[in-house]
Design a protein around this motif. Structure first.
Motif: not given
Length: 185
Positions: A131-147
């Motif tokens: 969803i976010m690309p194109g409407i936001s700034g850069p998305i932190m790719g690393q580290p990913e976090i799935y709690l």
């Protein structure tokens, strides 16, 4: 490091005892000195309706302004039916409009998903990454976090008691602080 950088932590759950809210509050407390994290709930946000976009309600304007004045955004989400909750999608729709004037533009984004189950909300996080690309700034790719397994991580007052989760959150916040600093140079 410069700072403190103003970070909006969008909480994608409305539940009073939400793990997502507890995680956001814990992250605000654990944030390094270079980040000032403002936990933002979506309880009072009305529904997006393009018919009223030309004259947006005050709650839309407050959310947009808060995001525009920030140096970055943490999006925290549970997973509902293998995706993000409707309230979070609604907030993203409101903040990303009108077309070409997204309040997320230029803002470094961090995505934090969670679940009491074993997968940690990975499907919700992946939907946000779509969803976010194109409407936001850069998305932190690393580290990913799935709690995952967050159901036993907090005491009766909502305080984080699970040391292994505390370490993961601190590491993520340190990485996000460096990411925000790099993007705000």
């Amino acid at each position: 490091m410069l700072g403190p950088y103003s970070i909006v932590a969008l909480v994608g759950s409305l539940r009073k005892e939400s793990f997502t809210l507890k995680i956001a509050n814990a992250m605000a407390k654990l944030a390094p000195a270079s980040l000032s994290v403002a936990v933002t709930t979506l309880h009072d946000l009305s529904f997006f309706n393009q018919d009223i976009e030309a004259n947006p309600p005050a709650d839309w304007l407050r959310l947009r302004e808060k995001l525009q004045h920030s140096n970055g955004v943490l999006i925290l989400t549970p997973e509902y039916n293998r995706s993000i909750p409707g309230v979070l999608k609604n907030a993203i729709d409101i903040a990303s409009r009108p077309y070409g004037k997204s309040s997320f533009l230029g803002k470094p984004i961090g995505i934090v998903s969670n679940s009491p189950g074993p997968l940690g909300g990975v499907s919700a996080a992946k939907h946000l990454q779509t969803i976010m690309p194109g409407i936001s700034g850069p998305i932190m790719g690393q580290p990913e976090i799935y709690l995952n397994g967050v159901g036993d991580a907090f005491d009766d007052q909502g305080e984080l008691t699970k040391d292994s989760l505390k370490v993961v959150l601190q590491q993520y916040l340190e990485a996000f602080a460096a990411f925000v600093e790099k993007q705000n140079r």
